[in-house]
Design an enzyme around this catalytic site. Structure first.
Site, short mmCIF file in Angstrom:
data_model
loop_
_atom_site.label_atom_id
_atom_site.label_comp_id
_atom_site.label_asym_id
_atom_site.label_seq_id
_atom_site.Cartn_x
_atom_site.Cartn_y
_atom_site.Cartn_z
N SER A 216 41.58 30.45 35.44
CA SER A 216 42.23 30.81 34.80
C SER A 216 42.68 29.87 33.60
O SER A 216 42.21 28.91 33.46
CB SER A 216 43.41 31.89 34.87
OG SER A 216 43.99 32.21 33.80
N ASN A 217 43.67 30.11 32.54
CA ASN A 217 44.13 29.26 31.78
C ASN A 217 45.65 29.30 31.63
O ASN A 217 46.29 30.13 32.04
CB ASN A 217 43.46 29.32 30.38
CG ASN A 217 43.51 30.56 29.73
OD1 ASN A 217 44.55 31.01 29.25
ND2 ASN A 217 42.40 31.36 29.59
N HIS A 218 46.23 28.35 30.63
CA HIS A 218 47.74 28.42 30.49
C HIS A 218 48.25 29.46 29.59
O HIS A 218 49.33 29.34 29.26
CB HIS A 218 47.96 27.12 29.91
CG HIS A 218 48.01 26.02 31.12
ND1 HIS A 218 48.68 25.74 32.08
CD2 HIS A 218 47.11 24.81 31.17
CE1 HIS A 218 48.01 24.95 32.78
NE2 HIS A 218 47.19 24.27 32.37
#
Ligand code: C5P
Length: 408
Positions: A216-218
């Site tokens: 995933s990412n931030h």
């Protein structure tokens, strides 16, 4: 600005209350803008405000006398009439002191006497140093004023009179003007986006590796949610397709569909697309996903583990390829280098109408911050840079640009 918005202030009676803050110097520009839009402006100011900008300046620009004291120009008798004369009372700048007195109903100067007797809607644009803005006393005063039904114009972030950088600057006069226009549009029941369906994607996506792990990412989803709320405030029926995030919205004009993966986001957006007039793709969609998702937890074994990745569907590109003549597409571009070049390339390649560029190089901008600093590029070659602002204020700017493009 749309033609509709321009006409909104013609003949409107604006009562401007100016209190003591360095931002009082912006009152001159604000009055000038209001008068140019055809509004009638009357000003009341505090003696503290007169230390920052002269009553003569504001009287000349507004073409009306500017009373300061309760004893001026029969003001004591007139204070009730001023409040009744106005279609709206705008307090800009609203200092911490004036906000506190308004919240308490104090009445020890003319501005406050006029405020307390005003029967018209009230808008206020706070201006103060960041620490004062965040003080619990100010927070509860602002909440109280909002509970009275007054509308707060969001503060901006940037350089403050103290020389420090932070939140608390008064909104720019152009921004305040847009708020007033929207206020009158809403009052007329003619919100700019009434009858329009808008899809907003927001948040990250997660791409499963096995039942317990994912890529995933931030992304927090804050920017996308702020845009969804601003679109709904402008009257749109908003379909928010939201990746996994703890951020929420309870706005009545928004229907939320929760998704996890890029594929789920693609499916949710694609089915809603034919009914949509506007799509804002603010989600940070994973570009790659594991080619195979293990159905059992992958056990620790070899020194190295290789996971094959495949491309996810590019949602926005697919929407751009299938765009109808009445549909308006907005994308985001977040890069660490050659930002402008990549943003313009995406605008063209994905057949967008508007792209919002933000750079991770700017402090306070991007993932998880409550602020953002953006530049907008549209398909007509216009470029507009904005200072660091709250994500809510950035969302307003984006929605104003969308409305403008719709009327172009
Ligand atoms: O190409 P890039 O991912 O940098 O483009 C960013 C824009 O495209 C954003 O608006 C993002 O929401 C959208 N996007 C998308 N689907 C993807 C990748 C990006 O809608 N798979």
């Amino acid at each position: 600005m749309s033609m509709d918005a321009i006409k909104m202030l013609q003949g409107k009676k604006i009562l401007l209350g100016v209190s003591g803050s360095i931002a009082a110097y912006k009152a001159a520009t604000l009055i000038r803008l209001l008068v140019k839009e055809g509004a009638e402006v009357k000003v009341v100011m505090t003696t503290a405000a007169a230390g920052f900008i002269t009553p003569l300046t504001l009287a000349t620009l507004s073409k009306n006398e500017v009373p300061l004291n309760i004893s001026d120009h029969n003001s004591w008798n007139n204070h009730v009439m001023l409040g009744r004369w106005a279609d709206v009372m705008l307090i800009a700048p609203a200092s911490a002191n004036t906000l506190a007195k308004m919240a308490l109903g104090l009445c020890d100067n003319l501005l406050l006497a006029v405020y307390l007797s005003a029967t018209c809607p009230v808008l206020f644009a706070p201006a103060m140093d960041e620490d004062m803005w965040h003080h619990p006393a100010t927070r509860s005063n602002v909440d109280k004023l909002i509970s009275f039904g007054h509308q707060q114009i969001p503060v901006e972030s940037g350089e403050l009179a103290s020389g420090l950088f932070g939140e608390g600057r008064m909104a720019e006069p152009e921004q305040i003007l847009t708020f007033l226009q929207q206020h009158f549009q809403q009052k007329n029941g003619r919100k700019a986006l009434n009858g329009t369906t808008a899809i907003v994607t927001a948040g990250p996506t997660i791409e499963h590796i096995d039942p317990v792990r994912y890529i995933s990412n931030h992304s927090s989803g804050k920017m996308g949610i702020a845009i969804a709320e601003a679109l709904a405030d402008a009257g749109a029926n908003v379909q928010l397709v939201l990746g996994p995030t703890s951020q929420k919205t309870t706005h009545p004009g928004i229907t939320v569909t929760h998704v996890q993966t890029a594929q789920e986001m693609f499916d949710a957006v694609t089915t809603r697309y034919p009914a949509a007039g506007i799509v804002v793709a603010a989600a940070a969609v994973a570009d790659y996903r594991p080619a195979n998702v293990a159905d059992k937890k992958i056990k620790k074994g070899e020194a190295q583990l290789h996971i094959d990745l495949e491309k996810t569907p590019d949602i926005l590109r697919s929407l751009g390829d299938n765009k109808g003549p009445q549909q308006l597409l907005v994308g985001f571009s977040l890069e660490t280098n050659n930002e402008k070049e990549y943003a313009l390339k995406k605008l063209r390649d994905k057949n967008l109408d508007l792209i919002v560029m933000n750079s991770l190089a700017d402090t306070g901008a991007g993932f998880n911050y409550d602020t953002n600093k953006v530049t907008l590029f549209d398909k007509n070659g216009n470029e507009r840079s904005f200072p660091l602002k709250s994500k809510q204020a950035v969302a307003q700017d984006i929605v104003s640009a969308i409305i403008e493009l719709q009327h172009a």
